[in-house]
Design a protein around this motif. Structure first.
Motif, PDB file in Angstrom:
ATOM      1  N   THR A   1       0.840  -1.190   0.000  1.00 30.64           N
ATOM      2  CA  THR A   1       0.000   0.000   0.000  1.00 30.64           C
ATOM      3  C   THR A   1       0.875   1.239   0.000  1.00 30.64           C
ATOM      4  N   ILE A   2       0.633   2.113  -0.954  1.00 28.55           N
ATOM      5  CA  ILE A   2       1.375   3.356  -1.111  1.00 28.55           C
ATOM      6  C   ILE A   2       0.490   4.499  -0.612  1.00 28.55           C
ATOM      7  N   GLN A   3       1.075   5.358   0.187  1.00 28.09           N
ATOM      8  CA  GLN A   3       0.325   6.469   0.736  1.00 28.09           C
ATOM      9  C   GLN A   3       0.696   7.770   0.040  1.00 28.09           C
ATOM     10  N   CYS A   4      -0.286   8.639  -0.133  1.00 29.62           N
ATOM     11  CA  CYS A   4      -0.073   9.945  -0.742  1.00 29.62           C
ATOM     12  C   CYS A   4      -0.733  11.005   0.121  1.00 29.62           C
ATOM     13  N   GLN A   5       0.068  11.953   0.580  1.00 28.54           N
ATOM     14  CA  GLN A   5      -0.413  13.022   1.441  1.00 28.54           C
ATOM     15  C   GLN A   5      -0.173  14.364   0.765  1.00 28.54           C
ATOM     16  N   VAL A   6      -1.208  15.188   0.683  1.00 22.54           N
ATOM     17  CA  VAL A   6      -1.092  16.519   0.100  1.00 22.54           C
ATOM     18  C   VAL A   6      -1.180  17.539   1.227  1.00 22.54           C
ATOM     19  N   ASP A   7      -0.417  18.608   1.113  1.00 24.36           N
ATOM     20  CA  ASP A   7      -0.339  19.573   2.215  1.00 24.36           C
ATOM     21  C   ASP A   7      -1.514  20.549   2.243  1.00 24.36           C
ATOM     22  N   SER A   8      -2.438  20.412   1.307  1.00 23.98           N
ATOM     23  CA  SER A   8      -3.635  21.251   1.310  1.00 23.98           C
ATOM     24  C   SER A   8      -4.779  20.457   0.683  1.00 23.98           C
ATOM     25  N   GLN A   9      -5.979  20.886   0.928  1.00 25.31           N
ATOM     26  CA  GLN A   9      -7.121  20.184   0.347  1.00 25.31           C
ATOM     27  C   GLN A   9      -7.148  20.377  -1.161  1.00 25.31           C
ATOM     28  N   VAL A  10      -7.354  19.294  -1.878  1.00 23.99           N
ATOM     29  CA  VAL A  10      -7.408  19.342  -3.333  1.00 23.99           C
ATOM     30  C   VAL A  10      -8.635  18.582  -3.828  1.00 23.99           C
TER      31      VAL A  10
ATOM     32  N   THR B   1      -4.617   6.380  -0.872  1.00 31.55           N
ATOM     33  CA  THR B   1      -3.724   5.225  -0.916  1.00 31.55           C
ATOM     34  C   THR B   1      -3.997   4.418  -2.170  1.00 31.55           C
ATOM     35  N   LEU B   2      -2.932   3.803  -2.671  1.00 28.23           N
ATOM     36  CA  LEU B   2      -3.013   2.855  -3.787  1.00 28.23           C
ATOM     37  C   LEU B   2      -2.390   1.558  -3.299  1.00 28.23           C
ATOM     38  N   THR B   3      -3.098   0.463  -3.444  1.00 21.21           N
ATOM     39  CA  THR B   3      -2.554  -0.847  -3.109  1.00 21.21           C
ATOM     40  C   THR B   3      -2.276  -1.616  -4.386  1.00 21.21           C
ATOM     41  N   VAL B   4      -1.098  -2.179  -4.475  1.00 22.45           N
ATOM     42  CA  VAL B   4      -0.766  -3.079  -5.577  1.00 22.45           C
ATOM     43  C   VAL B   4      -0.891  -4.491  -5.012  1.00 22.45           C
ATOM     44  N   SER B   5      -1.877  -5.235  -5.483  1.00 21.06           N
ATOM     45  CA  SER B   5      -2.230  -6.516  -4.877  1.00 21.06           C
ATOM     46  C   SER B   5      -1.632  -7.695  -5.623  1.00 21.06           C
ATOM     47  N   ASN B   6      -1.363  -8.750  -4.870  1.00 21.77           N
ATOM     48  CA  ASN B   6      -0.896 -10.005  -5.466  1.00 21.77           C
ATOM     49  C   ASN B   6       0.173  -9.723  -6.530  1.00 21.77           C
ATOM     50  N   MET B   7       1.241  -9.110  -6.086  1.00 27.02           N
ATOM     51  CA  MET B   7       2.226  -8.574  -7.017  1.00 27.02           C
ATOM     52  C   MET B   7       2.985  -9.651  -7.798  1.00 27.02           C
ATOM     53  N   SER B   8       3.325  -9.299  -9.015  1.00 23.18           N
ATOM     54  CA  SER B   8       4.198 -10.110  -9.866  1.00 23.18           C
ATOM     55  C   SER B   8       5.324  -9.210 -10.368  1.00 23.18           C
ATOM     56  N   PRO B   9       6.391  -9.787 -10.911  1.00 18.74           N
ATOM     57  CA  PRO B   9       7.496  -8.945 -11.412  1.00 18.74           C
ATOM     58  C   PRO B   9       7.044  -7.896 -12.430  1.00 18.74           C
TER      59      PRO B   9
ATOM     60  N   GLN C   1     -12.999  11.348  -3.799  1.00 17.85           N
ATOM     61  CA  GLN C   1     -13.220  11.469  -2.365  1.00 17.85           C
ATOM     62  C   GLN C   1     -14.604  10.978  -2.004  1.00 17.85           C
ATOM     63  N   GLY C   2     -14.665  10.002  -1.133  1.00 10.31           N
ATOM     64  CA  GLY C   2     -15.934   9.501  -0.636  1.00 10.31           C
ATOM     65  C   GLY C   2     -16.649   8.532  -1.551  1.00 10.31           C
ATOM     66  N   SER C   3     -16.036   8.149  -2.648  1.00 10.11           N
ATOM     67  CA  SER C   3     -16.667   7.169  -3.532  1.00 10.11           C
ATOM     68  C   SER C   3     -15.596   6.326  -4.214  1.00 10.11           C
ATOM     69  N   GLU C   4     -16.034   5.346  -4.962  1.00 11.73           N
ATOM     70  CA  GLU C   4     -15.092   4.420  -5.607  1.00 11.73           C
ATOM     71  C   GLU C   4     -14.264   5.140  -6.666  1.00 11.73           C
ATOM     72  N   ALA C   5     -13.034   4.709  -6.810  1.00 10.13           N
ATOM     73  CA  ALA C   5     -12.153   5.298  -7.813  1.00 10.13           C
ATOM     74  C   ALA C   5     -12.639   4.976  -9.220  1.00 10.13           C
ATOM     75  N   THR C   6     -12.249   5.809 -10.164  1.00  8.92           N
ATOM     76  CA  THR C   6     -12.573   5.609 -11.577  1.00  8.92           C
ATOM     77  C   THR C   6     -11.331   5.080 -12.273  1.00  8.92           C
TER      78      THR C   6
ATOM     79  N   PHE D   1      -5.725  -3.018  -8.102  1.00  8.86           N
ATOM     80  CA  PHE D   1      -5.234  -1.724  -7.629  1.00  8.86           C
ATOM     81  C   PHE D   1      -6.308  -1.014  -6.795  1.00  8.86           C
ATOM     82  N   PRO D   2      -6.662  -1.552  -5.657  1.00 10.36           N
ATOM     83  CA  PRO D   2      -7.654  -0.838  -4.842  1.00 10.36           C
ATOM     84  C   PRO D   2      -7.120   0.509  -4.376  1.00 10.36           C
ATOM     85  N   ILE D   3      -8.008   1.496  -4.397  1.00  7.57           N
ATOM     86  CA  ILE D   3      -7.648   2.876  -4.063  1.00  7.57           C
ATOM     87  C   ILE D   3      -8.612   3.386  -3.007  1.00  7.57           C
ATOM     88  N   SER D   4      -8.054   4.102  -2.049  1.00  8.59           N
ATOM     89  CA  SER D   4      -8.898   4.780  -1.073  1.00  8.59           C
ATOM     90  C   SER D   4      -8.648   6.268  -1.135  1.00  8.59           C
ATOM     91  N   ARG D   5      -9.691   7.037  -0.806  1.00  8.67           N
ATOM     92  CA  ARG D   5      -9.528   8.488  -0.676  1.00  8.67           C
ATOM     93  C   ARG D   5     -10.507   8.950   0.391  1.00  8.67           C
TER      94      ARG D   5
END
Lengths: 113, 113
Positions: free
Chosen positions: B20-29, B77-85, B51-56, B66-70
């Motif tokens: 899971t990769i995290q992304c933080q922005v220093d202001s609301q976007v 966050t972006l998750t890379v699942s069941n990774m392969s090379p 924000q508040g709904s499923e990613a497109t 690639f599940p994504i949360s916001r």
């Protein structure tokens, strides 16, 4: 001169020369264009943008030219410096909301002192 | 312009695991996006983080992989699942507001062994 490398076209210039990086875009409906600089190990950094109602826009040492007739975009860098060495990407989008920016292949600029 | 921080900056993972990769922005976007960049290649949009709904998701990318949360206007966050090379790549978070240039984090360099 300009050459095609393994992955990216490469432009090699001498320090102090002017550099011109070209980009052909694909979608005639694109309304917004943007140039990014990406240094090794970093994310793309915004350089300059232009909307389709303009054909030229100038920044500090950089100028972007847009030719909608032939779907061509160029980035001119004046007095190129070694710190300008990086990969440059153009991107196009339907509007300044850039919900789906499409990136070009990129050009590597190498500046020799 | 918004400052975008990504964690981790790099990781080496075993196949079959998830990151899971995290992304933080220093202001609301309003807008946040996730891109993938293969070594020496251009950027490809994975999905728009809503924000508040499923990613497109873009063509070729699916939520199960690639599940994504916001959860709010400054974090995703972006998750890379069941990774392969084949998932070895740079994953980039970007953010911005309509009418302003899109900005990027420095990316997460992922190697899958």
């Amino acid at each position: 001169g300009e050459s095609v490398g393994l992955h990216l076209p490469t432009l090699s210039v001498q320090e102090g020369d002017n550099s011109i990086i070209n980009c052909a875009y694909s979608n005639s409906a694109s309304d917004y264009f943007i140039w990014y600089k990406q240094e090794s190990g970093k994310g793309p950094q915004f350089i300059i943008d232009i909307r389709s109602n303009m054909d030229k826009r100038q920044g500090q040492r950089v100028t972007v030219l847009l030719n909608k007739t032939v779907k061509h975009l160029s980035l001119q860098i004046a007095a190129t410096q070694p710190g300008d060495s990086a990969v440059y990407f153009c991107a196009e989008g339907p509007n300044s909301g850039y919900s789906t920016l499409t990136f070009g292949k990129g050009t590597m600029l190498l500046v020799s002192p | 312009s918004a400052v975008i921080s990504q964690k981790p900056s790099r990781d080496i993972c075993q196949r079959g695991t998830s990151l899971t990769i995290q992304c933080q922005v220093d202001s609301q976007v309003t807008m946040m996006f996730w891109y993938r960049q293969q070594p020496g290649q251009s950027l490809t949009l994975i999905a728009t983080a809503n924000q508040g709904s499923e990613a497109t998701y873009e063509s070729g990318f699916v939520i199960d992989k690639f599940p994504i949360s916001r959860p709010n206007l400054t974090f995703s966050t972006l998750t890379v699942s069941n990774m392969s090379p084949e998932d070895s790549s740079i994953y980039l978070c970007s953010a911005g507001e309509s009418g302003s240039p899109l900005h990027f984090g420095n990316g997460t360099r992922l190697t899958v062994t």
